[in-house]
Design an enzyme around this catalytic site. Structure first.
Site, short mmCIF file in Angstrom:
data_model
loop_
_atom_site.label_atom_id
_atom_site.label_comp_id
_atom_site.label_asym_id
_atom_site.label_seq_id
_atom_site.Cartn_x
_atom_site.Cartn_y
_atom_site.Cartn_z
N ILE A 98 16.32 16.34 23.31
CA ILE A 98 17.62 15.82 22.83
C ILE A 98 18.46 16.94 22.23
O ILE A 98 19.68 16.98 22.44
CB ILE A 98 17.41 14.66 21.83
CG1 ILE A 98 16.58 13.54 22.47
CG2 ILE A 98 18.76 14.11 21.36
CD1 ILE A 98 16.18 12.42 21.52
N ARG B 266 15.02 11.19 12.17
CA ARG B 266 14.35 10.17 11.36
C ARG B 266 14.81 10.37 9.92
O ARG B 266 15.00 11.51 9.48
CB ARG B 266 12.83 10.31 11.43
CG ARG B 266 12.20 9.84 12.74
CD ARG B 266 12.25 8.32 12.88
NE ARG B 266 11.62 7.83 14.10
CZ ARG B 266 12.27 7.59 15.26
NH1 ARG B 266 13.57 7.81 15.35
NH2 ARG B 266 11.63 7.12 16.30
N GLU C 230 14.82 2.60 6.03
CA GLU C 230 15.55 1.68 6.90
C GLU C 230 14.68 0.45 7.23
O GLU C 230 13.46 0.58 7.30
CB GLU C 230 16.00 2.40 8.18
CG GLU C 230 14.91 2.89 9.10
CD GLU C 230 15.49 3.64 10.30
OE1 GLU C 230 16.28 4.58 10.12
OE2 GLU C 230 15.14 3.23 11.43
N HIS D 76 20.74 2.81 13.02
CA HIS D 76 19.76 3.33 14.00
C HIS D 76 20.09 2.84 15.42
O HIS D 76 19.30 2.11 16.04
CB HIS D 76 18.33 2.94 13.60
CG HIS D 76 17.29 3.79 14.25
ND1 HIS D 76 16.08 4.09 13.66
CD2 HIS D 76 17.25 4.41 15.45
CE1 HIS D 76 15.36 4.85 14.47
NE2 HIS D 76 16.05 5.05 15.58
P1 NAP Z 1 11.11 16.92 21.52
O1 NAP Z 1 11.57 17.22 22.90
O2 NAP Z 1 9.65 16.85 21.23
O3 NAP Z 1 11.80 18.00 20.54
C1 NAP Z 1 11.47 18.13 19.21
C2 NAP Z 1 12.00 19.46 18.69
O4 NAP Z 1 11.75 19.52 17.28
C3 NAP Z 1 11.35 20.67 19.32
O5 NAP Z 1 12.33 21.63 19.59
C4 NAP Z 1 10.38 21.18 18.25
O6 NAP Z 1 10.21 22.59 18.39
C5 NAP Z 1 11.14 20.79 16.98
N1 NAP Z 1 10.25 20.62 15.82
C6 NAP Z 1 9.14 19.86 15.75
N2 NAP Z 1 8.58 19.98 14.54
C7 NAP Z 1 9.36 20.83 13.84
C8 NAP Z 1 9.29 21.37 12.53
N3 NAP Z 1 8.30 21.05 11.67
N4 NAP Z 1 10.26 22.23 12.14
C9 NAP Z 1 11.27 22.57 12.97
N5 NAP Z 1 11.38 22.09 14.23
C10 NAP Z 1 10.44 21.24 14.66
O7 NAP Z 1 11.69 15.53 21.02
P2 NAP Z 1 13.04 14.80 21.49
O8 NAP Z 1 12.79 14.02 22.71
O9 NAP Z 1 14.14 15.79 21.47
O10 NAP Z 1 13.21 13.76 20.27
C11 NAP Z 1 13.31 14.23 18.95
C12 NAP Z 1 13.27 13.08 17.96
O11 NAP Z 1 14.52 12.42 17.93
C13 NAP Z 1 12.28 11.96 18.23
O12 NAP Z 1 10.95 12.31 17.85
C14 NAP Z 1 12.84 10.83 17.38
O13 NAP Z 1 12.28 10.85 16.08
C15 NAP Z 1 14.33 11.14 17.31
N6 NAP Z 1 15.12 10.14 18.05
C16 NAP Z 1 16.00 9.36 17.37
C17 NAP Z 1 16.76 8.43 18.07
C18 NAP Z 1 17.76 7.56 17.37
O14 NAP Z 1 17.97 6.46 17.82
N7 NAP Z 1 18.39 8.02 16.31
C19 NAP Z 1 16.60 8.27 19.43
C20 NAP Z 1 15.69 9.08 20.09
C21 NAP Z 1 14.96 10.02 19.38
P3 NAP Z 1 8.88 23.32 17.83
O15 NAP Z 1 7.73 22.53 18.35
O16 NAP Z 1 8.96 24.73 18.35
O17 NAP Z 1 8.99 23.28 16.35
C1 8YV Z 2 14.81 3.53 19.33
C2 8YV Z 2 14.36 5.96 18.67
O1 8YV Z 2 15.87 2.87 18.73
O2 8YV Z 2 13.48 6.70 20.72
C3 8YV Z 2 13.44 6.78 19.49
O3 8YV Z 2 12.67 7.56 18.89
O4 8YV Z 2 14.44 6.13 17.49
C4 8YV Z 2 15.24 4.96 19.31
O5 8YV Z 2 15.54 5.28 20.63
C5 8YV Z 2 13.60 3.06 18.65
O6 8YV Z 2 12.46 3.80 18.83
C6 8YV Z 2 13.33 1.62 19.04
O7 8YV Z 2 12.83 0.95 18.01
#
Ligand code: NAP
Ligand code: 8YV
Length: 320
Positions: free
Chosen positions: A156, A232, A261, A279
């Site tokens: 992301i 998060r 939340e 969220h």
């Molecule tokens: P991803 O591809 O696994 O990327 C995570 C990134 O975070 C990597 O670049 C990783 O690099 C870095 N990271 C992990 N631990 C770290 C630390 N302690 N310090 C600094 N950097 C760190 O995951 P993604 O698919 O992009 O998703 C990321 C997160 O977004 C999800 O886990 C979820 O919690 C959140 N999310 C939120 C929503 C929403 O609705 N708001 C939706 C989707 C996802 P390194 O391993 O090199 O540190």
């Molecule tokens: C969702 C998210 O809203 O993918 C994630 O990590 O935070 C969101 O896309 C959530 O997981 C569904 O409850």
């Protein structure tokens, strides 16, 4: 059918997923924490979980489900599931990466624009009649040609970097290890915050990232700085953030996620320089359909050959 595996469906997904899962599994449903705990009293025989929502899957919960073999999570983040413990017990955990990248990146951009251009206060200015009575709304700040620090540069984070390109940013990023990317890696998060006009948080949640964005990082971002959190709530020290926003040490914040939340503190709700979303980073009909389909695809594939399309990294070794 009696020979179908038993599935526990947690949460309240759209009817099409209930139907789809019902075709391949003997289904038990729990839509509340109380109902979930009641199922756990006699959890033997349940082999699969389809998890919609942020349910806590701790070692204690796994103890109560001795026949569990797979957890298919709706969402890419799985910080409420003890995936390392599940893997050590031979339980596969799958999630829904990639399909939501663009939606979450759009949400980050939307929040940044809303905070920087003061969308909500200026809309209230127009609606309240202040425009006619008091004159023009004060000038705001552009998001063009800014230095953008991205904390977390995975799927992301990289999509956010691509999405904001039309605004001509200078992109910095901080992760635990540098990536082969055309952006400057900054090994010190405080330094990155000091150099950034906006800090966009998109790491996983959980203990490893707890309060990574602390008072020092927030102060380094400064009175003109903006914090966007689409990761998060736990990644940001919310009390320190609220204090900095209240006394002007931080310019503004856009938050999609919160420490407690769905509860949002009165302190945050009382501030004008923060935009609060419930969220909804991935919450469009189109993206949620892709996520729901992937939850079911992972379970169907597991039924047919014991593997899933998208295992979490902790379980990759169990996937065939
Ligand atoms: P991803 O591809 O696994 O990327 C995570 C990134 O975070 C990597 O670049 C990783 O690099 C870095 N990271 C992990 N631990 C770290 C630390 N302690 N310090 C600094 N950097 C760190 O995951 P993604 O698919 O992009 O998703 C990321 C997160 O977004 C999800 O886990 C979820 O919690 C959140 N999310 C939120 C929503 C929403 O609705 N708001 C939706 C989707 C996802 P390194 O391993 O090199 O540190
Ligand atoms: C969702 C998210 O809203 O993918 C994630 O990590 O935070 C969101 O896309 C959530 O997981 C569904 O409850």
């Amino acid at each position: 059918m009696a020979d179908q595996p038993r599935l526990l469906l947690l949460g309240s997904p759209a009817a099409r997923y209930v139907e789809r899962l019902g075709a391949g599994f003997q289904m038990t449903r729990a839509e509340s924490q109380e109902a979930f705990e009641a199922v756990l009293v006699d959890g033997a025989g349940i082999e699969a979980i389809a998890m919609f929502g942020h349910w806590v899957i701790s070692p204690k919960v796994l103890d109560a489900l001795p026949d569990l073999k797979i957890i298919s999570n709706f969402g890419v983040g799985y910080d409420t599931i003890d995936a390392a413990e599940a893997a050590s017990r031979g339980i596969l955990v799958s999630h829904t990466p990639t399909v939501l990248n663009e939606e979450v990146a759009d949400t980050a951009l939307m929040l940044w624009l809303a905070v920087s251009r003061q969308l909500l206060p200026s809309e209230r200015w127009a609606r309240s009649g202040n425009w006619a009575e008091k004159g023009s709304y004060p000038l705001t700040r552009t998001i063009r040609n800014r230095t953008v620090g991205i904390l977390g540069m995975g799927r992301i984070g990289q999509e956010i970097a691509a999405t904001i390109q039309p605004f001509s940013p200078t992109i910095l990023y901080h992760t635990r290890s540098p990536k082969d990317l055309p952006f400057e890696y900054v090994g010190d998060l405080v330094e990155m915050a000091r150099r950034s006009d906006v800090l966009i948080v998109i790491t996983p949640g959980g203990p490893a990232t707890q309060h990574l964005v602390n008072a020092e990082v927030i102060d380094a971002l400064g009175p003109e700085g903006i914090l966007i959190n689409v990761a998060r709530g736990t990644v940001v020290d919310e009390a320190a953030l609220t204090a900095a926003l209240a006394d002007g040490r931080l310019g503004g914040a856009g938050l999609d996620v919160f420490e407690e939340e769905p509860k949002i503190t009165e302190g945050l709700k009382s501030l004008d320089n923060v935009v609060l979303l419930p969220h909804v980073g991935s919450a469009t009909v189109e993206t949620r359909e892709m996520m729901g389909d992937l939850v079911c695809d992972n379970l169907d594939q597991w039924t047919s050959n014991g593997t899933v399309k998208t295992p979490v990294p902790e379980c990759a070794g169990l996937n065939g």
